[in-house]
Motif scaffolding. Structure first.
Motif, PDB file in Angstrom:
ATOM      1  N   THR A  54       0.757  -1.412   0.158  1.00  0.00           N
ATOM      2  CA  THR A  54      -0.027   0.019   0.037  1.00  0.00           C
ATOM      3  C   THR A  54       0.841   1.204   0.112  1.00  0.00           C
ATOM      4  O   THR A  54       0.205   2.346  -0.336  1.00  0.00           O
ATOM      5  N   TYR A  55       1.982   1.006   0.045  1.00  0.00           N
ATOM      6  CA  TYR A  55       3.015   2.224   0.255  1.00  0.00           C
ATOM      7  C   TYR A  55       3.126   2.788  -1.135  1.00  0.00           C
ATOM      8  O   TYR A  55       3.409   4.019  -1.271  1.00  0.00           O
ATOM      9  N   ARG A  56       2.883   2.369  -2.263  1.00  0.00           N
ATOM     10  CA  ARG A  56       3.038   2.533  -3.332  1.00  0.00           C
ATOM     11  C   ARG A  56       1.796   3.736  -3.572  1.00  0.00           C
ATOM     12  O   ARG A  56       2.179   4.619  -4.653  1.00  0.00           O
ATOM     13  N   TYR A  57       0.963   3.803  -2.993  1.00  0.00           N
ATOM     14  CA  TYR A  57      -0.196   4.750  -3.113  1.00  0.00           C
ATOM     15  C   TYR A  57       0.276   6.235  -2.532  1.00  0.00           C
ATOM     16  O   TYR A  57      -0.160   7.061  -3.213  1.00  0.00           O
ATOM     17  N   LEU A  58       1.176   5.997  -1.569  1.00  0.00           N
ATOM     18  CA  LEU A  58       1.583   7.252  -1.016  1.00  0.00           C
ATOM     19  C   LEU A  58       2.681   7.717  -1.778  1.00  0.00           C
ATOM     20  O   LEU A  58       3.076   9.020  -1.700  1.00  0.00           O
ATOM     21  N   THR A  59       3.636   6.936  -2.454  1.00  0.00           N
ATOM     22  CA  THR A  59       4.584   7.521  -3.417  1.00  0.00           C
ATOM     23  C   THR A  59       4.079   8.654  -4.426  1.00  0.00           C
ATOM     24  O   THR A  59       4.845   9.451  -4.809  1.00  0.00           O
ATOM     25  N   ASP A  60       2.844   8.304  -4.827  1.00  0.00           N
ATOM     26  CA  ASP A  60       2.078   8.800  -5.837  1.00  0.00           C
ATOM     27  C   ASP A  60       0.902   9.563  -5.228  1.00  0.00           C
ATOM     28  O   ASP A  60      -0.166   9.555  -5.638  1.00  0.00           O
TER      29      ASP A  60
ATOM     30  N   LEU B 229      -9.622  10.118  -5.334  1.00  0.00           N
ATOM     31  CA  LEU B 229     -10.671  10.127  -4.154  1.00  0.00           C
ATOM     32  C   LEU B 229     -11.726  10.815  -4.326  1.00  0.00           C
ATOM     33  O   LEU B 229     -12.168  11.571  -5.493  1.00  0.00           O
ATOM     34  N   LYS B 230     -12.716  10.245  -3.546  1.00  0.00           N
ATOM     35  CA  LYS B 230     -14.224  10.846  -4.100  1.00  0.00           C
ATOM     36  C   LYS B 230     -14.207  12.381  -3.429  1.00  0.00           C
ATOM     37  O   LYS B 230     -13.423  12.568  -2.460  1.00  0.00           O
ATOM     38  N   TRP B 231     -15.150  13.053  -3.797  1.00  0.00           N
ATOM     39  CA  TRP B 231     -15.189  14.439  -3.677  1.00  0.00           C
ATOM     40  C   TRP B 231     -15.377  14.605  -2.025  1.00  0.00           C
ATOM     41  O   TRP B 231     -14.672  15.720  -1.649  1.00  0.00           O
TER      42      TRP B 231
END
Length: 416
Positions: A57-63, A71-73
């Motif tokens: 899941t750290y890959r989401y934080l790198t980008d 993300l939703k509004w």
């Protein structure tokens, strides 16, 4: 005198056991579920795929920027407000801490004391000064003095970090607002795809249109066949993707989408529908995913619209109703008829069988038994007896009868 009286006989249905009565609805429900084909792409273009057991899941934080945009509004707005509030509170605490450590809060009534920030007497005033500094409001009531080097350093840090936060969050909100996803809502696909004859060939067709007056620049169309397959080695490939040619070789896949267009796929030997007939299509579990791409004329951003057709949405022997009419000085598109189709005469056999029948119908009249034998690799001299070689008149009569018989067979096949 006896009289026969007809009495109605009531036939009662045999009462099923309790277990059978309870299992019957379940069996019917399971049967309906087996008939329903699970879509890979929904009709509105959303991909019906969920990613599970993602450990990295750290890959989401790198980008992080793309993560925030996706993300939703409601979450995006919450993070937007939270980031600004946290930075204001953090630097407000730092301004209050400097005033507390220097003793400014103990000399509020001392006019001879030079504080770090004038008129900063509590945490609330420090929080307000932090907001004024980061947003460059500058009311003029609270100002930093030149006798506080640590305050000057904190002012520089807050100004730089505040600019970075503004650039990041405002940029994120701008990209979120200007996303071309909503532009795809005005790109429409026909509810059904159809298969019918066009220019003597069996073709798969569907219709696309643009509801806006601002056009899609450099529009292009692609199509994929989603179908599970098994290789010769026994490997099972779920949801295998096969390209469907919609005019890539001829340039017909590049569209000038001013009015609705019918996209045509010719079913030839390279087509995955080459051996699929009308009866075979009803039993197939397949899905056709169509992708329309282009640049939005107003913003220059790339837009993509998607839709799909399962086997039950592919109508064999139908055509699309024309929607374009010539009015006084302009062309008018009737979108009420955009999804309408009408039935037409179409052979129910596959394109391969149709091509075989057409090739047999085009055979020359001189087709004889000798030419058939030569195609099979057998010399005609081996099949002929000595009598036929020595009698030219009988040989000519036999050839004439063979021609007549072959012509009769061809006529019967073409009628069938």
């Amino acid at each position: 005198m006896e009289q026969d009286v007809e009495s109605p006989v009531v036939m009662k249905k045999p009462k099923l056991p309790k277990q059978a009565r309870e299992d019957l609805p379940k069996q019917l429900a399971e049967k309906d579920r087996t008939k329903k084909i699970q879509r890979y792409v929904q009709k509105d273009g959303k991909c019906n795929v969920h990613h599970g057991n993602v450990r990295e899941t750290y890959r989401y934080l790198t980008d992080i920027f793309t993560t925030l945009v996706d993300l939703k509004w409601r979450f995006n707005l919450f993070i937007f407000v939270l980031v600004y509030t946290v930075t204001w509170l953090f630097f407000g605490f730092m301004w209050w801490l400097i005033a507390y450590l220097r003793g400014d809060l103990d000399h509020l009534a001392d006019n001879q004391w030079t504080p770090c920030v004038n008129n900063l007497n509590s945490f609330v005033s420090a929080f307000l000064f932090s907001i004024e500094t980061e947003t460059t409001i500058g009311y003029g009531y609270r100002v930093i003095t030149d006798k506080c080097p640590e305050g000057i350093l904190l002012l520089l840090v807050q100004s730089v970090l505040g600019s970075i936060v503004n650039a990041f969050m405002v940029g994120c909100m701008f990209v979120k607002i200007s996303q071309p996803k909503k532009r795809a809502e005005t790109l429409v696909f026909s509810t059904h795809a159809v298969i019918s004859m066009r220019d003597g060939r069996l073709c798969l067709m569907f219709r696309v249109g643009d509801l806006r007056n601002s056009h899609i620049v450099e529009a292009s169309i692609r199509a994929k066949l989603i179908k599970s397959k098994q290789t010769k080695e026994g490997e099972f490939i779920p949801l295998n993707q096969t390209d469907i040619n919609v005019g890539y070789n001829t340039g017909d896949d590049r569209l000038f989408l001013v009015s609705p267009l019918i996209i045509c796929h010719e079913i030839n030997q390279q087509s995955p529908f080459w051996e699929i007939s009308q009866a075979h299509l009803a039993k197939e579990e397949l899905e056709i995913v169509v992708i329309l791409e282009g640049m939005v004329e107003a913003t220059g951003m790339t837009c993509q619209a998607r839709s799909s057709y399962v086997s039950s949405e592919i109508k064999w022997g139908y055509r699309f109703t024309p929607v374009l009419t010539l009015e006084d000085g302009f062309y008018e598109v009737d979108y009420n008829s955009f999804h309408e189709i009408y039935e037409t005469d179409t052979p129910s056999c596959s394109a391969r069988e149709l091509a075989d029948m057409a090739s047999r119908a085009r055979l020359p009249l001189t087709w004889s038994l000798g030419s058939r034998l030569s195609q099979q690799g057998l010399p005609e001299s081996e099949q002929e007896g000595p009598e036929t070689k020595t009698n030219p008149e009988s040989e000519e009569k036999s050839r004439q009868s063979e021609r007549n018989g072959d012509i009769a067979n061809l006529e019967s096949e073409s009628k069938v």
